[in-house]
Design a protein around this motif. Structure first.
Motif, PDB file in Angstrom:
ATOM      1  N   GLY A 308       0.788  -1.223   0.000  1.00 41.60           N
ATOM      2  CA  GLY A 308       0.000   0.000   0.000  1.00 41.60           C
ATOM      3  C   GLY A 308       0.816   1.265   0.000  1.00 41.60           C
ATOM      4  O   GLY A 308       0.251   2.364   0.096  1.00 41.60           O
ATOM      5  N   LEU A 309       2.134   1.161  -0.120  1.00 39.64           N
ATOM      6  CA  LEU A 309       3.012   2.339  -0.075  1.00 39.64           C
ATOM      7  C   LEU A 309       3.764   2.499  -1.389  1.00 39.64           C
ATOM      8  O   LEU A 309       4.174   1.517  -2.006  1.00 39.64           O
ATOM      9  N   VAL A 310       3.941   3.740  -1.802  1.00 36.10           N
ATOM     10  CA  VAL A 310       4.630   4.053  -3.057  1.00 36.10           C
ATOM     11  C   VAL A 310       5.731   5.060  -2.763  1.00 36.10           C
ATOM     12  O   VAL A 310       5.508   6.056  -2.066  1.00 36.10           O
ATOM     13  N   ARG A 311       6.900   4.789  -3.301  1.00 37.80           N
ATOM     14  CA  ARG A 311       8.011   5.721  -3.192  1.00 37.80           C
ATOM     15  C   ARG A 311       7.895   6.749  -4.305  1.00 37.80           C
ATOM     16  O   ARG A 311       7.729   6.407  -5.482  1.00 37.80           O
ATOM     17  N   GLY A 328       9.237  11.218  -0.995  1.00 34.18           N
ATOM     18  CA  GLY A 328       8.680  10.603   0.199  1.00 34.18           C
ATOM     19  C   GLY A 328       8.015   9.284  -0.127  1.00 34.18           C
ATOM     20  O   GLY A 328       7.886   8.887  -1.289  1.00 34.18           O
ATOM     21  N   THR A 329       7.604   8.597   0.907  1.00 31.68           N
ATOM     22  CA  THR A 329       6.854   7.354   0.772  1.00 31.68           C
ATOM     23  C   THR A 329       5.397   7.656   1.115  1.00 31.68           C
ATOM     24  O   THR A 329       5.106   8.172   2.195  1.00 31.68           O
ATOM     25  N   VAL A 330       4.505   7.350   0.189  1.00 30.12           N
ATOM     26  CA  VAL A 330       3.121   7.804   0.281  1.00 30.12           C
ATOM     27  C   VAL A 330       2.179   6.613   0.192  1.00 30.12           C
ATOM     28  O   VAL A 330       2.404   5.691  -0.598  1.00 30.12           O
ATOM     29  N   GLU A 331       1.119   6.650   0.988  1.00 32.38           N
ATOM     30  CA  GLU A 331       0.082   5.628   0.868  1.00 32.38           C
ATOM     31  C   GLU A 331      -0.647   5.812  -0.459  1.00 32.38           C
ATOM     32  O   GLU A 331      -0.850   6.923  -0.923  1.00 32.38           O
ATOM     33  N   GLN A 332      -1.053   4.680  -1.058  1.00 34.85           N
ATOM     34  CA  GLN A 332      -1.632   4.761  -2.402  1.00 34.85           C
ATOM     35  C   GLN A 332      -2.867   5.643  -2.463  1.00 34.85           C
ATOM     36  O   GLN A 332      -3.087   6.345  -3.450  1.00 34.85           O
ATOM     37  N   HIS A 333      -3.678   5.660  -1.428  1.00 36.13           N
ATOM     38  CA  HIS A 333      -4.891   6.472  -1.492  1.00 36.13           C
ATOM     39  C   HIS A 333      -4.586   7.968  -1.434  1.00 36.13           C
ATOM     40  O   HIS A 333      -5.445   8.798  -1.739  1.00 36.13           O
ATOM     41  N   ARG A 334      -3.359   8.340  -1.037  1.00 34.81           N
ATOM     42  CA  ARG A 334      -2.950   9.747  -1.006  1.00 34.81           C
ATOM     43  C   ARG A 334      -2.066  10.118  -2.192  1.00 34.81           C
ATOM     44  O   ARG A 334      -1.657  11.271  -2.336  1.00 34.81           O
ATOM     45  N   LEU A 335      -1.792   9.146  -3.072  1.00 32.90           N
ATOM     46  CA  LEU A 335      -0.793   9.345  -4.121  1.00 32.90           C
ATOM     47  C   LEU A 335      -1.197  10.459  -5.094  1.00 32.90           C
ATOM     48  O   LEU A 335      -0.386  11.330  -5.423  1.00 32.90           O
ATOM     49  N   HIS A 336      -2.457  10.445  -5.560  1.00 33.67           N
ATOM     50  CA  HIS A 336      -2.887  11.436  -6.543  1.00 33.67           C
ATOM     51  C   HIS A 336      -2.718  12.849  -5.989  1.00 33.67           C
ATOM     52  O   HIS A 336      -2.175  13.742  -6.665  1.00 33.67           O
ATOM     53  N   ALA A 337      -3.188  13.076  -4.777  1.00 38.48           N
ATOM     54  CA  ALA A 337      -3.112  14.410  -4.185  1.00 38.48           C
ATOM     55  C   ALA A 337      -1.657  14.843  -3.991  1.00 38.48           C
ATOM     56  O   ALA A 337      -1.308  16.008  -4.215  1.00 38.48           O
ATOM     57  N   TYR A 338      -0.810  13.903  -3.572  1.00 39.00           N
ATOM     58  CA  TYR A 338       0.611  14.205  -3.366  1.00 39.00           C
ATOM     59  C   TYR A 338       1.258  14.637  -4.683  1.00 39.00           C
ATOM     60  O   TYR A 338       1.972  15.652  -4.755  1.00 39.00           O
ATOM     61  N   VAL A 339       0.973  13.880  -5.757  1.00 38.83           N
ATOM     62  CA  VAL A 339       1.566  14.189  -7.061  1.00 38.83           C
ATOM     63  C   VAL A 339       1.029  15.512  -7.596  1.00 38.83           C
ATOM     64  O   VAL A 339       1.789  16.327  -8.139  1.00 38.83           O
ATOM     65  N   GLN A 340      -0.279  15.750  -7.449  1.00 34.22           N
ATOM     66  CA  GLN A 340      -0.854  17.028  -7.870  1.00 34.22           C
ATOM     67  C   GLN A 340      -0.101  18.205  -7.254  1.00 34.22           C
ATOM     68  O   GLN A 340       0.313  19.149  -7.940  1.00 34.22           O
TER      69      GLN A 340
END
Length: 562
Positions: A308-311, A328-340
């Protein structure tokens, strides 16, 4: 009448109340009694199916008092946005009359005809009624009568499609097929700006039609020219100079020629203006410069700390230098917002005026992720791939030996005028080893797959394309899903249809231009649900665009690439 996109339907609080016509890209004319109090007013263009109604507001009024016989029944509407439609062409004053009588056509929206219907009429006589209206009578006794819904409709010449006036009323008697029209010269009395749109009678119908057709062609083609210089080159010494403020468009210059010039020399100026514009249309355009890419690189990788984690690491490139933005290392459900958020921050580092490029470096088993469909911002649902040129690339292709081979290939491709496609059909008829040999030839450029190659029977062919390495790989996430040998190239195969369309499109596109070209395809596909390019994925990586990741590895030891 062949080009009827400018015909408008007027809607008041969601109810059709009449017709109108586009007179400038953002202006519609109709009757005052059609718009009522002007609240919640919208305009639809029924000859552009699928186009939503455009909000509008009343900006000028003829002073109509509300009675059926009261003068000034004219309203000028300003649209919320300009329409990509050629406005209606007006005829010279008096063009409605002739011997024999001229057939007139009206396009209205009576009850039961939300899409519109036509009626044929003629002018009874050139005599104005109360200096306000011309009387209309049916061309055929059994033809479509004027009725509520025709009010505000343009009255056009059947042979040229030019507008001579606007329907304002119909006879009350059920069997009397007559009505009234406000001619353009009366409309201009209430709205003086219309005067500059009515051509003089010194130009022939053929000359007017030719010039308008050339201007429409130039507008659609996006021809870049200076309207003032074009007019000045065509004008006679005694023609009026162009306006001090110039012309805001080619349309404005053409209308100036048609509407402001009269006398014996007017026809010669129109002909010269049209000749110069036609020559400009047939002059080959200079080849555009290759994009000066200033990329944003989004590197995603397996974190090693759980499924469930993405670098994530985001960098920006400017003038050959790499600027770290965040990692950072991000949970998949937060990935889109982090990348945005990080893409937005990366724009601060881009070279001013350069062409932005968003690139996702992904593990091989993630290369089919629909990152182009991710929303561009929390408050903007526009997909990233419809806002910026967006590509993906494979982490493994970032190693030094592959970058060396790809750099040599891209130097060769700089001189190639179009992207040559090597097709990999959905059934994979070619052995992977033979495909490798083909992709290593000097003329190799683009490997195209008719199906998702990451999770299909063509996966070995995809791996070979990545390692050969093919400079560009394109596939369809919505292509053929069977992956069976007996499907390869068969009629009706969605994968074959995708490759056929792709081949015809990219043959004339330089490889360096493909990210920008695919952006345009994605925009079209976003607007058309059954567009062939819906789900297109572009793997494109010119190593010269990105700094060597190994040169900065010490500074970014946590990067999934390092």
């Amino acid at each position: 009448m062949n080009s009827a996109e400018w015909h408008a339907r007027i809607e008041l609080r969601g109810r059709v109340t009449g017709a109108g016509f586009l007179i400038t890209p953002s202006t519609v004319l109709t009757c005052a009694h059609v718009v009522g109090d002007g609240e919640e007013l919208a305009v639809s263009f029924t000859e552009l199916p699928g186009t939503p109604p455009v909000p509008a507001r009343v900006v000028a009024h003829g002073g109509w008092s509300g009675g059926a016989a009261d003068p000034g029944d004219l309203a000028v509407l300003e649209l919320d946005r300009e329409m990509p439609i050629a406005p209606a062409a007006l005829a010279p004053v008096g063009a409605a009359h002739g011997t024999p009588p001229r057939k007139l056509v009206v396009y209205g929206y009576p009850a039961g005809y939300d899409e519109g219907t036509l009626a044929e009429y003629r002018v009874t006589a050139p005599q104005l009624i109360r200096r306000e209206w011309l009387q209309l009578e049916a061309w055929h006794a059994g033809g479509q009568p004027l009725a509520p819904g025709f009010s505000g409709a343009a009255v056009t010449l059947a042979d040229t499609g030019e507008v001579i006036g606007m329907v304002t009323a119909a006879a009350d008697a059920p069997r009397v097929r007559t009505g009234r029209m406000m001619p353009t010269q009366v409309m201009a009395r209430y709205w003086p700006a219309l005067q500059g749109l009515v051509p003089t009678s010194d130009h022939t119908t053929a000359d007017r039609a030719r010039l308008r057709a050339l201007v429409e062609t130039a507008a659609r083609a996006g021809v870049d020219c200076d309207p003032v210089r074009l007019y000045s080159a065509a004008a006679d010494p005694f023609d009026p100079p162009p306006p001090e403020e110039g012309f805001d468009s080619l349309w404005s210059a053409a209308l100036f020629v048609l509407c402001e010039l009269d006398g014996p020399g007017a026809a010669r100026t129109v002909a010269r203006f049209a000749d110069r514009l036609e020559a400009l249309l047939h002059t080959p355009a200079a080849a555009p410069a290759a994009p000066d890419w200033s990329p944003i690189l989004v590197e995603l990788g397996h974190s090693g700390a759980g499924d469930g984690l993405v670098r994530v690491e985001v960098s920006a490139y400017s003038e050959g230098r790499r600027h770290p933005v965040d990692s950072g290392t991000v949970e998949q459900h937060r990935l889109h917002a982090y990348v945005q958020d990080r893409i937005e921050a990366a724009f601060r580092y881009l070279t001013p005026g350069a062409d932005e490029l968003v690139a996702f470096a992904l593990p091989r088993d993630w290369l089919d992720w629909p990152v182009d469909r991710w929303e561009s911002a929390p408050d903007d649902a526009t997909p990233l791939g419809c806002l910026y040129p967006l590509v993906v690339t494979d982490h493994a292709r970032r190693k030094a030996s592959t970058r060396h081979v790809l750099t040599r290939a891209w130097k060769r491709l700089d001189a190639v005028p179009g992207a040559r496609l090597h097709r990999v059909e959905c059934g994979g008829p070619e052995e992977p080893g033979r495909l490798r040999m083909r992709l290593r030839r000097p003329d190799a450029c683009l490997a195209g797959f008719g199906t998702d190659p990451v999770a299909s029977r063509t996966r070995p062919h995809f791996d070979v394309s990545l390692t050969a390495p093919a400079p560009v790989i394109v596939w369809s996430r919505g292509g053929c899903g069977s992956g069976q040998e007996d499907c390869a190239g068969a009629d009706g195969c969605t994968g074959k249809a995708f490759l056929d369309a792709l081949d015809s499109c990219v043959a004339a596109v330089p490889p360096a231009e493909l990210p920008r070209y695919v952006l345009a395809l994605r925009e079209e596909a976003h607007a058309e649900e059954d567009h062939w390019a819906r789900g297109i994925q572009l793997l494109w990586d010119d190593p010269r665009v990105f700094a060597d990741p190994h040169a900065v590895a010490a500074a970014h030891a946590g990067s999934p690439v390092a």
